[in-house]
Design a protein around this motif. Structure first.
Motif, PDB file in Angstrom:
ATOM      1  N   UNK A 399      -3.025  -5.294  11.064  1.00 55.05           N
ATOM      2  CA  UNK A 399      -1.956  -5.448  10.086  1.00 55.05           C
ATOM      3  C   UNK A 399      -0.885  -6.435  10.451  1.00 55.05           C
ATOM      4  N   UNK A 400      -1.188  -7.372  11.356  1.00 52.08           N
ATOM      5  CA  UNK A 400      -0.223  -8.426  11.724  1.00 52.08           C
ATOM      6  C   UNK A 400       1.122  -7.843  12.130  1.00 52.08           C
ATOM      7  N   UNK A 401       1.058  -6.904  13.063  1.00 55.18           N
ATOM      8  CA  UNK A 401       2.295  -6.257  13.502  1.00 55.18           C
ATOM      9  C   UNK A 401       3.152  -7.170  14.378  1.00 55.18           C
ATOM     10  N   UNK A 402       2.647  -8.362  14.683  1.00 55.96           N
ATOM     11  CA  UNK A 402       3.503  -9.368  15.305  1.00 55.96           C
ATOM     12  C   UNK A 402       4.524  -9.905  14.310  1.00 55.96           C
ATOM     13  N   UNK A 403       4.274  -9.672  13.014  1.00 53.71           N
ATOM     14  CA  UNK A 403       5.171 -10.154  11.955  1.00 53.71           C
ATOM     15  C   UNK A 403       5.965  -9.029  11.302  1.00 53.71           C
ATOM     16  N   UNK A 404       5.310  -7.887  11.077  1.00 50.70           N
ATOM     17  CA  UNK A 404       5.964  -6.757  10.408  1.00 50.70           C
ATOM     18  C   UNK A 404       5.578  -5.471  11.118  1.00 50.70           C
ATOM     19  N   UNK A 405       6.558  -4.712  11.559  1.00 52.82           N
ATOM     20  CA  UNK A 405       6.304  -3.454  12.250  1.00 52.82           C
ATOM     21  C   UNK A 405       5.652  -2.439  11.320  1.00 52.82           C
ATOM     22  N   UNK A 406       4.750  -1.610  11.898  1.00 50.28           N
ATOM     23  CA  UNK A 406       4.120  -0.545  11.119  1.00 50.28           C
ATOM     24  C   UNK A 406       5.134   0.495  10.673  1.00 50.28           C
ATOM     25  N   UNK A 407       6.317   0.502  11.270  1.00 53.47           N
ATOM     26  CA  UNK A 407       7.362   1.425  10.812  1.00 53.47           C
ATOM     27  C   UNK A 407       7.786   1.110   9.394  1.00 53.47           C
ATOM     28  N   UNK A 408       7.478  -0.111   8.921  1.00 54.98           N
ATOM     29  CA  UNK A 408       7.857  -0.533   7.571  1.00 54.98           C
ATOM     30  C   UNK A 408       6.670  -0.470   6.601  1.00 54.98           C
ATOM     31  N   UNK A 409       5.554   0.058   7.080  1.00 50.95           N
ATOM     32  CA  UNK A 409       4.422   0.321   6.184  1.00 50.95           C
ATOM     33  C   UNK A 409       4.651   1.652   5.475  1.00 50.95           C
ATOM     34  N   UNK A 410       4.078   1.888   4.294  1.00 50.38           N
ATOM     35  CA  UNK A 410       3.200   0.977   3.545  1.00 50.38           C
ATOM     36  C   UNK A 410       3.941  -0.033   2.670  1.00 50.38           C
ATOM     37  N   UNK A 411       5.279   0.109   2.534  1.00 48.20           N
ATOM     38  CA  UNK A 411       5.978  -0.783   1.601  1.00 48.20           C
ATOM     39  C   UNK A 411       6.039  -2.218   2.108  1.00 48.20           C
ATOM     40  N   UNK A 412       5.673  -2.456   3.381  1.00 42.47           N
ATOM     41  CA  UNK A 412       5.627  -3.821   3.902  1.00 42.47           C
ATOM     42  C   UNK A 412       4.239  -4.203   4.397  1.00 42.47           C
ATOM     43  N   UNK A 413       3.209  -3.514   3.931  1.00 49.00           N
ATOM     44  CA  UNK A 413       1.852  -3.904   4.304  1.00 49.00           C
ATOM     45  C   UNK A 413       1.603  -5.368   3.908  1.00 49.00           C
ATOM     46  N   UNK A 414       0.967  -6.144   4.789  1.00 49.04           N
ATOM     47  CA  UNK A 414       0.669  -7.534   4.406  1.00 49.04           C
ATOM     48  C   UNK A 414      -0.389  -7.577   3.315  1.00 49.04           C
ATOM     49  N   UNK A 415      -0.337  -8.622   2.498  1.00 50.30           N
ATOM     50  CA  UNK A 415      -1.400  -8.885   1.527  1.00 50.30           C
ATOM     51  C   UNK A 415      -2.393  -9.816   2.212  1.00 50.30           C
ATOM     52  N   UNK A 416      -3.531  -9.261   2.596  1.00 47.53           N
ATOM     53  CA  UNK A 416      -4.563 -10.019   3.312  1.00 47.53           C
ATOM     54  C   UNK A 416      -5.530 -10.655   2.325  1.00 47.53           C
ATOM     55  N   UNK A 417      -5.980 -11.847   2.659  1.00 45.87           N
ATOM     56  CA  UNK A 417      -6.934 -12.529   1.777  1.00 45.87           C
ATOM     57  C   UNK A 417      -7.737 -13.546   2.570  1.00 45.87           C
ATOM     58  N   UNK A 418      -8.887 -13.895   2.040  1.00 45.48           N
ATOM     59  CA  UNK A 418      -9.704 -14.968   2.574  1.00 45.48           C
ATOM     60  C   UNK A 418      -9.750 -16.128   1.582  1.00 45.48           C
ATOM     61  N   UNK A 419      -9.901 -15.810   0.299  1.00 44.69           N
ATOM     62  CA  UNK A 419      -9.927 -16.842  -0.744  1.00 44.69           C
ATOM     63  C   UNK A 419      -8.848 -16.550  -1.771  1.00 44.69           C
ATOM     64  N   UNK A 420      -8.266 -17.615  -2.276  1.00 50.30           N
ATOM     65  CA  UNK A 420      -7.193 -17.550  -3.274  1.00 50.30           C
ATOM     66  C   UNK A 420      -7.505 -18.604  -4.324  1.00 50.30           C
ATOM     67  N   UNK A 421      -6.699 -18.650  -5.384  1.00 51.49           N
ATOM     68  CA  UNK A 421      -6.960 -19.660  -6.415  1.00 51.49           C
ATOM     69  C   UNK A 421      -6.867 -21.073  -5.837  1.00 51.49           C
ATOM     70  N   UNK A 422      -5.948 -21.294  -4.887  1.00 51.87           N
ATOM     71  CA  UNK A 422      -5.800 -22.625  -4.302  1.00 51.87           C
ATOM     72  C   UNK A 422      -6.598 -22.682  -3.000  1.00 51.87           C
ATOM     73  N   UNK A 423      -7.782 -23.214  -3.080  1.00 50.55           N
ATOM     74  CA  UNK A 423      -8.686 -23.284  -1.943  1.00 50.55           C
ATOM     75  C   UNK A 423     -10.111 -23.049  -2.392  1.00 50.55           C
ATOM     76  N   UNK A 424     -11.005 -22.970  -1.427  1.00 45.97           N
ATOM     77  CA  UNK A 424     -12.403 -22.701  -1.736  1.00 45.97           C
ATOM     78  C   UNK A 424     -12.591 -21.257  -2.196  1.00 45.97           C
TER      79      UNK A 424
END
Length: 651
Positions: A399-424
């Protein structure tokens, strides 16, 4: 005209039983008047009879729904019609012949008076928790236009989203929330108009409140609300991708559609010139009160009148800007946090823009989920076979806890993705090494250069069964990583159908079969579609309880262990150069346990499995070497194929 009934707020056109109130913020030097169009195209001009600070307003009797209107200014000695920034509907689909002229404005800039009344049939909003959310990003037109199961009359429209066949697809896939590319009315950039092309994605707003007429059969307002209501009936949320960082008026020398003619300070300026922190010519200045009001009012309008469940903010760092600096405590974030309407919806940030100090991943306030480009880049690089990414992959899985502490989950859970509209697309990530954007008319200069993709020996389509099998496994590897990481998984709608954009990684101007999802699936694509549906269900069953347990104050009761394939705890030295590992997630000392085995190497790896705390054996959820989600058992060891990931469950 009845001035007795006039009122300054809300801005825009507000219909009453007696007529309509018109109100607009105006602080420019251009004289302003109200234009009311008749059914035959003629019009009447009315002065604004009242003032409240910088707000001009008046009340016109006997105005009814669908009356067309606009605001007239005199600019360069020419009468220019301005589109109401608070327009709730447009009479005409935005388009013009370059160069834009005052004469053309009298067609383009006609707004419609709207009656906000709509029968929601007491349909409740889904209110999906963040840990259960499966985001599906899609384009209104491109998603259903070629789907043969959707009624031909509504393909490619708002109503197409609500077609029973489309809803059945979403439910079968396990999608909880669709994230629509911008539906607010968009104007195409001049260079696209000159090439007879369009801004297909819609990231160039001409109006923040009015749904784009391009996707309507007759009435964009009613049809979009109908689609949302029917999706809600099936417990599917609707998230809007919104663009508040810039508008379609461009930079210095650009056209005047509305804001430039009403108040130059809607936009950021440096030394008298428009500041371009967005790459689109201008940057909206949210520190300017009328700009902040415009953004807040339109957000509330979407929630109150369209029952929208949340927003994804394009280039959201711009909204936190105070000129060259980003401030997570600025007025906009404070306004959203205290707003009783917006407190209840999902807020997703694209946490960067192209200006100074523009990369702000991890810096947004509580209540904002942020798109994680680090997850995207790590996942693609790792499965492509790049070395020394194992430690970073472990960080992204957790969950990329180097960026956001799990103490702030679930309201700060990262949005993970591999593909988006801009890209392959996912299919193109495993089919192309290089971008192929010649169709965009920019000599293949546009689009990302750092795609972290591979073609596995053949650029583009192939009949080679070995290459096809490897590509399919790599797709499964990336999606399994996505679904079994801590975070909110974001999927691209085209990926369920293994859609290819023919190597185009910047299809923003492609209103063509490059962008329209191809529903004519061969057996390989059908197999992946079935697998994806089963994997989403597996995530909801096995991963969601783990995310909930590891979030907030309960996280301290849970245990995480990292093992080498030999079953020993990972040491500092093991993290450097290793290609395989085992992650053991343990809830409440054995109430539920997950194992995630990863083998990045090119040879099979045998794993010694840790003994479950309260159970006799592990149950295999999936192995990406195979195309089925299973429930086979393992006892003490397991051999994992090269370039594979396997998930085990014990509960």
């Amino acid at each position: 005209m009845n001035t007795h009934h006039a009122f300054p707020h809300p801005l825009g056109a507000t219909l009453t039983p007696d007529g309509c109130n018109f109100s607009v913020h105006h602080s420019s030097s251009f004289p302003l008047s109200l234009i009311i169009f008749n059914d035959d195209g003629t019009y009447n001009e009315h002065p604004f009879t009242e003032e409240y600070g910088s707000i001009k307003y008046t009340f016109i009797d006997n105005i009814t729904k669908d009356t067309a209107y606009g605001f007239k200014i005199i600019q360069d000695k020419k009468a220019l019609l301005l589109l109401d920034p608070y327009a709730k509907a447009l009479k005409n689909t935005p388009h013009y012949d370059v160069p834009y002229t005052a004469e053309q404005s009298w067609v383009l800039a006609q707004s419609l008076v709207v009656d906000d009344t709509f029968d929601w049939q007491e349909t409740p909003k889904p209110m999906i928790s963040r840990s259960e959310t499966i985001l599906l990003e899609t384009h209104v037109k491109g998603f259903t236009l070629l789907n043969p199961k959707v009624d031909t009359k509504v393909r490619g429209t708002y109503l197409g989203l609500a077609d029973p066949a489309n809803i059945a697809h979403l439910k079968h896939q396990g999608i909880t929330s669709i994230q629509l590319l911008p539906v607010a009315a968009c104007m195409h950039e001049p260079h696209l108009l000159e090439m007879n092309m369009v801004n297909y994605w819609g990231y160039n707003p001409i109006s923040f409140m009015a749904p784009d007429p391009r996707y309507a059969r007759n009435d964009a307002v009613t049809e979009l609300k109908t689609a949302i209501r029917e999706l809600h009936k099936n417990n599917i949320e609707v998230i809007l991708d919104v663009v508040y960082n810039h508008t379609a008026e461009g930079g210095d020398g650009g056209v005047t559609f509305n804001l430039k003619g009403l108040d130059q300070d809607y936009y950021l300026h440096h030394h008298g010139k428009y500041t371009n922190y967005t790459g689109c010519g201008n940057t909206l200045d949210i520190t300017h009160q009328p700009s902040l009001n415009l953004v807040m009012d339109t957000l509330r309008y979407w929630v109150e009148q369209y029952h929208i469940d949340g927003f994804r903010f394009d280039l959201a760092a711009t909204l936190g800007r105070e000129y060259d600096q980003f401030n997570p405590n600025n007025a906009f974030f404070k306004a959203v946090a205290q707003d009783p309407i917006l407190q209840k919806v999902k807020l997703i940030a694209e946490p960067w823009d192209i200006g100074p100090n523009g990369y702000q991943v991890g810096q947004f306030p509580d209540g904002w989920n942020e798109c994680s480009d680090k997850f995207r880049d790590t996942t693609k690089s790792f499965w492509r076979g790049e070395q020394n990414y194992l430690k970073s992959m472990a960080t992204r899985l957790m969950g990329s806890r180097d960026l956001v502490s799990a103490s702030r989950w679930p309201h700060k859970l990262p949005v993970n993705y591999v593909s988006y509209h801009d890209g392959f697309t996912l299919q193109d990530l495993v089919s192309y090494k290089e971008r192929h954007n010649l169709a965009n008319g920019e000599e293949n200069r546009d689009g990302h250069g750092d795609n972290r993709s591979d073609n596995y020996g053949v650029e583009g389509p192939t009949d080679n069964p070995r290459v096809i099998a490897l590509r399919e496994k790599q797709k499964r590897n990336m999606v399994t990583t996505l679904l079994f990481s801590f975070g909110i998984p974001h999927l691209l709608a085209a990926d369920a159908c293994s859609h290819t954009q023919q190597g185009n990684n910047n299809a923003y101007c492609q209103d063509s079969d490059i962008s329209w999802v191809n529903w004519d699936l061969d057996e390989t694509a059908l197999e992946f579609k079935r697998w994806l549906s089963d994997m989403i269900q597996a995530r909801q069953t096995h991963m969601v309880p783990v995310i909930n347990a590891f979030s907030g104050t309960s996280r301290s009761k849970q245990k995480v262990a990292w093992y080498t394939p030999e079953g020993s705890n990972m040491t500092h030295a093991d993290w450097h150069g290793a290609e395989s590992l085992c992650l053991h997630l343990n809830i409440y000392d054995g109430t539920k346990e997950l194992l995630i085995l990863i083998n990045q190497s090119n040879i099979p790896t045998r794993f010694e499995l840790p003994k479950p705390k309260q159970h006799s054996r592990w149950s295999l959820v999936c192995n990406t070497q195979h195309t089925q989600v299973t429930s086979k058992h393992a006892v003490v060891d397991y051999s994992l194929s090269p370039l594979s990931i396997a998930i085990f469950n014990a509960e």
